[in-house]
Design a protein around this motif. Structure first.
Motif, PDB file in Angstrom:
ATOM      1  N   LYS A 205       0.735  -1.203   0.002  1.00  0.00           N
ATOM      2  CA  LYS A 205       0.091  -0.007   0.049  1.00  0.00           C
ATOM      3  C   LYS A 205       0.919   1.129  -0.046  1.00  0.00           C
ATOM      4  N   THR A 206       1.798   1.233   0.823  1.00  0.00           N
ATOM      5  CA  THR A 206       3.029   2.242   0.827  1.00  0.00           C
ATOM      6  C   THR A 206       3.538   2.862  -0.550  1.00  0.00           C
TER       7      THR A 206
ATOM      8  N   ILE B  56       0.795   3.916  -3.064  1.00  0.00           N
ATOM      9  CA  ILE B  56       0.389   5.538  -2.759  1.00  0.00           C
ATOM     10  C   ILE B  56       1.730   6.229  -3.221  1.00  0.00           C
TER      11      ILE B  56
ATOM     12  N   LYS C 294       1.391   6.635  -7.111  1.00  0.00           N
ATOM     13  CA  LYS C 294       0.492   7.586  -7.672  1.00  0.00           C
ATOM     14  C   LYS C 294       0.830   8.972  -7.441  1.00  0.00           C
ATOM     15  N   LEU C 295       1.555   9.204  -6.102  1.00  0.00           N
ATOM     16  CA  LEU C 295       1.949  10.608  -6.047  1.00  0.00           C
ATOM     17  C   LEU C 295       3.259  10.894  -6.950  1.00  0.00           C
TER      18      LEU C 295
ATOM     19  N   LEU D  46      -6.618   4.544  -9.701  1.00  0.00           N
ATOM     20  CA  LEU D  46      -6.468   4.803  -8.261  1.00  0.00           C
ATOM     21  C   LEU D  46      -7.046   5.999  -7.729  1.00  0.00           C
TER      22      LEU D  46
ATOM     23  N   GLN E 285      -4.591  11.067  -4.818  1.00  0.00           N
ATOM     24  CA  GLN E 285      -3.694  11.453  -3.457  1.00  0.00           C
ATOM     25  C   GLN E 285      -3.206  12.499  -3.019  1.00  0.00           C
TER      26      GLN E 285
ATOM     27  N   ARG F 273      -2.863  14.528   0.031  1.00  0.00           N
ATOM     28  CA  ARG F 273      -1.720  14.216   1.244  1.00  0.00           C
ATOM     29  C   ARG F 273      -0.543  15.409   0.934  1.00  0.00           C
TER      30      ARG F 273
END
Length: 114
Positions: free
Chosen positions: A21-22, A25, A28-29, A94, A97, A100
């Motif tokens: 998961k980390t 993400i 994606k960023l 996704l 994100q 964040r």
């Protein structure tokens, strides 16, 4: 026939990396922005060595690239990687994100290392 197996093996490695998961993400960023290690530390609230380990795994397969500025390292997506076309549809689907990064902006901790 041997080449197809190597390609499938590489895809399997990439999918395994994206199964975390980390890292998912992060990818994606990084698909939308260049991000410093210190920002990931702030986003995920984990140690710098832990973040660096995740980034190293992604860099080692060529999915991301790094640029050093002084003592800090900034990461971005390597869109020239031969497997970018394979992972891009996954990332596109996704949830966004970027909130964040906006949270870092609001706290005043975005790129505080530079």
């Amino acid at each position: 026939m041997k080449e197809a197996n190597v390609e499938v093996e590489k895809v399997a490695v990439i999918l395994k990396l994206l199964g975390d998961k980390t890292r998912l993400i992060m990818m994606k960023l990084l698909d939308e922005d260049t991000i410093c290690v210190c920002e990931f530390v702030e986003i995920f609230q984990v140690s710098q060595p832990s973040i660096s380990q995740h980034l190293r795994k992604l860099r080692d397969v060529g999915l991301i690239q790094e640029e050093r500025k002084g003592q800090w390292v900034f990461y971005s997506m390597n869109k020239k990687n031969e497997y970018y076309g394979f992972i891009s549809p996954i990332l596109v689907n996704l949830p966004d994100q970027r909130y964040r990064l906006r949270e870092l902006d609001e706290k005043g901790t975005r790129v505080n290392c530079c």
